[in-house]
Design a protein around this motif. Structure first.
Motif, short mmCIF file in Angstrom:
data_model
loop_
_atom_site.label_atom_id
_atom_site.label_comp_id
_atom_site.label_asym_id
_atom_site.label_seq_id
_atom_site.Cartn_x
_atom_site.Cartn_y
_atom_site.Cartn_z
N MET A 23 0.83 -1.21 0.00
CA MET A 23 0.00 0.00 0.00
C MET A 23 0.86 1.26 0.00
O MET A 23 0.60 2.20 -0.76
CB MET A 23 -0.91 -0.01 1.22
CG MET A 23 -1.76 1.25 1.38
SD MET A 23 -2.74 1.26 2.89
CE MET A 23 -1.46 1.51 4.13
N SER A 177 -1.87 3.83 -8.22
CA SER A 177 -1.61 4.44 -6.92
C SER A 177 -0.69 5.64 -7.06
O SER A 177 -0.93 6.71 -6.47
CB SER A 177 -1.00 3.40 -5.98
OG SER A 177 -0.80 3.93 -4.68
N HIS A 262 -8.27 3.38 -3.10
CA HIS A 262 -7.35 2.54 -3.86
C HIS A 262 -6.38 1.82 -2.93
O HIS A 262 -6.02 0.65 -3.17
CB HIS A 262 -6.59 3.36 -4.88
CG HIS A 262 -5.72 2.54 -5.78
ND1 HIS A 262 -6.23 1.63 -6.68
CD2 HIS A 262 -4.37 2.45 -5.90
CE1 HIS A 262 -5.23 1.03 -7.31
NE2 HIS A 262 -4.10 1.51 -6.86
N SER A 263 -5.95 2.48 -1.87
CA SER A 263 -5.09 1.83 -0.87
C SER A 263 -5.82 0.66 -0.22
O SER A 263 -5.23 -0.41 0.01
CB SER A 263 -4.66 2.84 0.20
OG SER A 263 -3.87 3.87 -0.36
N ILE A 266 -5.68 -2.25 -2.55
CA ILE A 266 -4.40 -2.97 -2.51
C ILE A 266 -4.34 -3.89 -1.29
O ILE A 266 -3.92 -5.05 -1.39
CB ILE A 266 -3.23 -1.98 -2.50
CG1 ILE A 266 -3.16 -1.25 -3.85
CG2 ILE A 266 -1.91 -2.70 -2.23
CD1 ILE A 266 -2.10 -0.16 -3.91
N VAL A 267 -4.78 -3.38 -0.13
CA VAL A 267 -4.76 -4.20 1.09
C VAL A 267 -5.69 -5.39 0.96
O VAL A 267 -5.32 -6.54 1.28
CB VAL A 267 -5.16 -3.33 2.31
CG1 VAL A 267 -5.36 -4.21 3.55
CG2 VAL A 267 -4.09 -2.28 2.58
#
Length: 340
Positions: A23, A177, A262-263, A266-267
């Protein structure tokens, strides 16, 4: 707290450390890959470098922590993984070195050839790290050719269709990102241009994610745990909602909210694989009896207890430090701030 519970907790923490690394360092790597293509002139290039300048080395702390946790909590997995993936991990290390030295040395000379060399070192190094991490984890999800005699794969065998798909997905996620991050840190025309790029890049990430999920169904057994325990489908739901909200916020030019969602994507994407692996860490594609699991590769109970205490004390300190760092450098970057 029982030994089994400790092992499961450390498996969850192991996954969380990798997710946090992807992230945070993901946007650094994304900016690095975009660097030769987005900036129109020297001022914009300096703005891009300064957007990640205070953060990239701090973000790498999570990579060291994830590697250290693997070594201490699951030493057998660490030893086998670094033996099997020696060449790709060395290439990742070289990529990290190229990325770091490029950021620091880019503007140490005004010669155009010097700047061009480091410009491409930054882009290629960032791509190597992004792509090869995706390849490595995709191959772990798929299963490795492990038996009683050891590992029977090669570097070229890791570059199978599913591995490449994982590499491209990681690369796409990090590029998106990075572009959103640039939108947060810059103003005016550059910010507008990069958010327009983010809007188009989102469709690329969508296509890559769909391809990867379909391949995962046919190439791996990750979906088994979701079928057996539907409660874990909440992770996939979070990923889908995060992906859609990212597009909504990009269209609204709300870069901060787009970056947050968006983070989260990713997680949740990282945990999709981690949850699907359980209880394996390095599954065997030859026979499951040769798989390395969290139970047959874990450290002793005493070691895990000591590590748990250390983690409770020091991880919050690292988190507090990074929160303060992001707060101090939270403003937008202007030309007068550029010093790289």
């Amino acid at each position: 707290m029982t030994y089994t519970t400790l092992i499961i907790i450390w498996f969850a923490l192991w996954g969380l450390l990798w997710a946090v690394y992807f992230m945070l360092d993901g946007f650094d790597l994304g900016v690095g890959m975009l660097y030769p293509f987005l900036a129109k002139d020297e001022n914009e290039r300096k703005l891009l470098l300064n957007s990640i300048g205070p953060f990239w080395d701090g973000n790498e702390v999570w990579l060291i922590t994830a590697g250290g946790a693997t070594f201490a909590a699951f030493p057998t997995t660490y030893a086998v993984m670094f033996s099997f993936f020696y060449l790709p991990f060395m290439l990742i290390l070289l990529g990290l070195i190229f990325r770091g030295t490029a950021i620091e040395f880019m503007n140490k000379s005004n010669q155009e050839s010097w700047k061009n060399a480091w410009k491409w070192a930054l882009a290629i190094g960032s791509f190597l790290v992004s792509f090869l991490f995706g390849v490595a984890f995709a191959n772990i999800f798929q299963g490795l050719p492990i038996d009683g005699q050891g590992y029977h794969g090669t570097f070229s065998s890791l570059l199978n269709l599913y591995g490449i798909s994982g590499g491209l997905l990681f690369t796409g996620l990090f590029i998106l990102s990075g572009s959103i991050w640039i939108g947060i840190k810059t103003n005016d025309e550059l910010s507008e241009r990069v958010m327009d790029f983010s809007s188009k890049m989102w469709y690329g990430v969508l296509v890559l994610a769909v391809i990867f999920l379909v391949q995962t169904y046919f190439e791996t057994s990750l979906y088994d745990i979701y079928i057996e325990n539907p409660i874990w489908l909440i992770d996939l739901a979070i990923a889908v909602i995060s992906l859609l909200l990212t597009k909504v916020f990009i269209n609204k030019k709300d870069a901060i909210k787009a970056f947050i969602t968006h983070s989260l994507l990713i997680v949740s994407t990282t945990f999709f694989g981690i949850i699907g692996l359980y209880p394996n860490m390095l599954p065997s594609s030859i026979d499951s009896k040769y798989s390395l699991t969290i139970f047959n590769s874990a450290s002793s109970e005493y070691t895990l207890k000591i590590m748990f205490i250390v983690a409770i004390i020091f991880v919050p300190i690292v988190i507090f430090y990074q929160i303060m760092m992001y707060k101090i450098f939270s403003g937008k970057i202007t030309e007068k701030d550029a010093h790289y």
